[in-house]
Design an enzyme around this catalytic site. Structure first.
Site, PDB file in Angstrom:
ATOM      1  N   HIS A 100       0.841  -1.202   0.000  1.00 35.27           N
ATOM      2  CA  HIS A 100       0.000   0.000   0.000  1.00 35.27           C
ATOM      3  C   HIS A 100       0.871   1.245   0.000  1.00 35.27           C
ATOM      4  CE1 HIS A 100       0.713  -1.173   4.211  1.00 35.27           C
ATOM      5  NE2 HIS A 100       0.745   0.132   4.481  1.00 35.27           N
ATOM      6  N   HIS A 102       0.869   5.242   1.142  1.00 30.51           N
ATOM      7  CA  HIS A 102       0.229   6.275   1.966  1.00 30.51           C
ATOM      8  C   HIS A 102       0.310   7.602   1.218  1.00 30.51           C
ATOM      9  CE1 HIS A 102       0.602   4.111   5.991  1.00 30.51           C
ATOM     10  NE2 HIS A 102       1.477   3.425   5.266  1.00 30.51           N
TER      11      HIS A 102
END
Ligand code: AMP
Ligand code: ZN
Length: 135
Positions: A100, A102
Protein backbone atom coordinates in the site's frame (compact mmCIF):
# COMPACT_ATOMS: atom_id res chain seq x y z
CA UNK A 1 -10.55 -13.86 5.53
CA UNK A 2 -8.76 -14.14 2.15
CA UNK A 3 -4.96 -14.35 2.58
CA UNK A 4 -5.64 -13.66 6.27
CA UNK A 5 -5.33 -10.02 5.21
CA UNK A 6 -7.37 -7.06 6.42
CA UNK A 7 -6.76 -5.06 3.20
CA UNK A 8 -7.95 -8.01 1.07
CA UNK A 9 -11.08 -8.05 3.27
CA UNK A 10 -11.55 -4.33 2.56
CA UNK A 11 -11.01 -4.89 -1.19
CA UNK A 12 -13.62 -7.70 -1.11
CA UNK A 13 -16.06 -5.50 0.79
CA UNK A 14 -16.05 -7.92 3.75
CA UNK A 15 -15.10 -5.15 6.12
CA UNK A 16 -16.07 -1.52 5.62
CA UNK A 17 -13.75 1.31 4.65
CA UNK A 18 -14.01 5.06 4.17
CA UNK A 19 -13.66 4.85 0.41
CA UNK A 20 -12.21 7.74 -1.59
CA UNK A 21 -11.63 6.10 -5.00
CA UNK A 22 -12.15 2.73 -6.66
CA UNK A 23 -11.63 1.20 -10.09
CA UNK A 24 -11.08 -2.31 -11.39
CA UNK A 25 -7.45 -2.46 -10.17
CA UNK A 26 -7.15 -0.30 -7.09
CA UNK A 27 -8.95 0.97 -4.05
CA UNK A 28 -8.19 4.12 -2.05
CA UNK A 29 -9.60 4.76 1.42
CA UNK A 30 -8.93 6.88 4.47
CA UNK A 31 -6.45 5.54 7.02
CA UNK A 32 -8.47 4.93 10.20
CA UNK A 33 -5.62 6.24 12.36
CA UNK A 34 -4.39 9.13 10.24
CA UNK A 35 -1.11 11.01 10.45
CA UNK A 36 -2.97 14.10 9.18
CA UNK A 37 -6.49 14.94 7.98
CA UNK A 38 -7.20 13.15 4.71
CA UNK A 39 -4.44 10.50 5.09
CA UNK A 40 -5.34 8.02 2.35
CA UNK A 41 -4.12 4.52 1.51
CA UNK A 42 -3.97 3.26 -2.08
CA UNK A 43 -3.86 -0.52 -2.61
CA UNK A 44 -3.96 -2.88 -5.58
CA UNK A 45 -6.97 -5.20 -5.20
CA UNK A 46 -4.77 -8.27 -5.84
CA UNK A 47 -2.76 -9.32 -2.81
CA UNK A 48 1.01 -9.05 -2.66
CA UNK A 49 2.91 -8.32 0.53
CA UNK A 50 5.29 -5.59 -0.54
CA UNK A 51 6.94 -3.64 -3.32
CA UNK A 52 9.43 -6.29 -4.43
CA UNK A 53 6.86 -9.04 -5.02
CA UNK A 54 4.37 -6.80 -6.82
CA UNK A 55 4.42 -7.06 -10.64
CA UNK A 56 5.70 -3.97 -12.48
CA UNK A 57 2.39 -3.55 -14.36
CA UNK A 58 0.50 -3.51 -11.07
CA UNK A 59 2.89 -0.97 -9.57
CA UNK A 60 2.60 1.22 -12.66
CA UNK A 61 -1.18 1.18 -12.34
CA UNK A 62 -1.09 1.87 -8.62
CA UNK A 63 1.35 4.80 -8.80
CA UNK A 64 -0.77 6.36 -11.55
CA UNK A 65 -3.77 6.12 -9.20
CA UNK A 66 -1.69 7.54 -6.33
CA UNK A 67 -1.06 10.55 -8.57
CA UNK A 68 -4.72 10.81 -9.53
CA UNK A 69 -5.97 10.62 -5.93
CA UNK A 70 -3.28 13.00 -4.60
CA UNK A 71 -4.10 15.52 -7.33
CA UNK A 72 -7.74 15.35 -6.30
CA UNK A 73 -6.98 15.62 -2.58
CA UNK A 74 -4.97 18.82 -3.10
CA UNK A 75 -8.14 20.54 -4.31
CA UNK A 76 -10.79 18.62 -2.39
CA UNK A 77 -9.37 18.82 1.13
CA UNK A 78 -7.65 21.21 0.29
CA UNK A 79 -4.03 20.63 1.37
CA UNK A 80 -0.79 22.45 0.56
CA UNK A 81 1.37 19.42 -0.21
CA UNK A 82 1.62 15.72 0.49
CA UNK A 83 4.09 12.95 1.28
CA UNK A 84 4.01 9.53 -0.32
CA UNK A 85 5.11 6.75 2.01
CA UNK A 86 5.48 3.06 1.28
CA UNK A 87 6.76 0.74 4.01
CA UNK A 88 8.29 -2.69 3.35
CA UNK A 89 8.77 -5.20 6.14
CA UNK A 90 8.34 -5.02 9.90
CA UNK A 91 11.75 -3.37 10.26
CA UNK A 92 10.46 -0.50 8.12
CA UNK A 93 7.27 -0.14 10.16
CA UNK A 94 4.98 -2.11 7.86
CA UNK A 95 2.07 -3.42 9.94
CA UNK A 96 -0.31 -4.59 7.19
CA UNK A 97 1.37 -7.03 4.82
CA UNK A 98 -0.58 -6.01 1.71
CA UNK A 99 1.33 -3.54 -0.43
CA UNK A 100 0.00 0.00 0.00
CA UNK A 101 0.97 3.60 -0.62
CA UNK A 102 0.23 6.27 1.97
CA UNK A 103 -0.78 9.73 0.76
CA UNK A 104 -0.18 12.03 3.73
CA UNK A 105 -1.60 15.52 3.17
CA UNK A 106 0.38 18.43 4.60
CA UNK A 107 -0.92 21.79 5.79
CA UNK A 108 1.13 24.97 5.83
CA UNK A 109 4.51 24.44 7.46
CA UNK A 110 3.09 22.20 10.22
CA UNK A 111 5.63 19.71 11.47
CA UNK A 112 4.83 16.04 11.22
CA UNK A 113 6.04 13.17 13.41
CA UNK A 114 4.72 10.48 10.99
CA UNK A 115 2.70 8.98 13.83
CA UNK A 116 -0.82 7.55 13.78
CA UNK A 117 -3.57 9.40 15.66
CA UNK A 118 -6.71 7.58 16.72
CA UNK A 119 -9.32 8.42 14.10
CA UNK A 120 -12.81 9.70 14.93
CA UNK A 121 -15.10 7.38 12.91
CA UNK A 122 -17.87 9.95 12.42
CA UNK A 123 -15.36 12.53 11.20
CA UNK A 124 -13.71 10.03 8.83
CA UNK A 125 -17.11 9.01 7.43
CA UNK A 126 -18.10 12.63 6.78
CA UNK A 127 -14.71 13.44 5.24
CA UNK A 128 -14.79 10.40 2.92
CA UNK A 129 -18.28 11.36 1.76
CA UNK A 130 -17.14 14.92 1.07
CA UNK A 131 -13.99 14.04 -0.89
CA UNK A 132 -15.09 10.78 -2.61
CA UNK A 133 -14.15 10.65 -6.29
CA UNK A 134 -16.51 9.55 -9.02
CA UNK A 135 -13.92 7.59 -10.99
P1 AMP B 1 1.92 0.46 7.41
O1 AMP B 1 2.57 0.83 8.72
O2 AMP B 1 2.59 1.08 6.23
O3 AMP B 1 1.72 -1.04 7.26
O4 AMP B 1 0.50 1.14 7.45
C1 AMP B 1 -0.69 0.48 7.71
C2 AMP B 1 -1.72 1.54 7.92
O5 AMP B 1 -3.00 0.93 7.80
C3 AMP B 1 -1.69 2.23 9.30
O6 AMP B 1 -1.48 3.62 9.12
C4 AMP B 1 -3.06 1.90 9.89
O7 AMP B 1 -3.60 2.99 10.60
C5 AMP B 1 -3.88 1.58 8.66
N1 AMP B 1 -4.99 0.66 8.86
C6 AMP B 1 -4.99 -0.52 9.55
N2 AMP B 1 -6.20 -1.11 9.48
C7 AMP B 1 -6.98 -0.29 8.72
C8 AMP B 1 -8.35 -0.34 8.29
N3 AMP B 1 -9.17 -1.34 8.62
N4 AMP B 1 -8.82 0.70 7.54
C9 AMP B 1 -8.00 1.74 7.20
N5 AMP B 1 -6.72 1.83 7.57
C10 AMP B 1 -6.21 0.84 8.34
ZN1 ZN C 1 -4.17 -8.62 1.06
Amino acid sequence: MKNNCVFCAIAEGEIPSFKVYEDELVLAYLDINPFTKGHTLVIPKVHTAGLVDTPDETLAAVIARVKKVATHLKDALPCDGFNILQNNGEAAGQTVMHVHFHIVPRYGMEELAFANHKGDMAELKALAERIRMNG
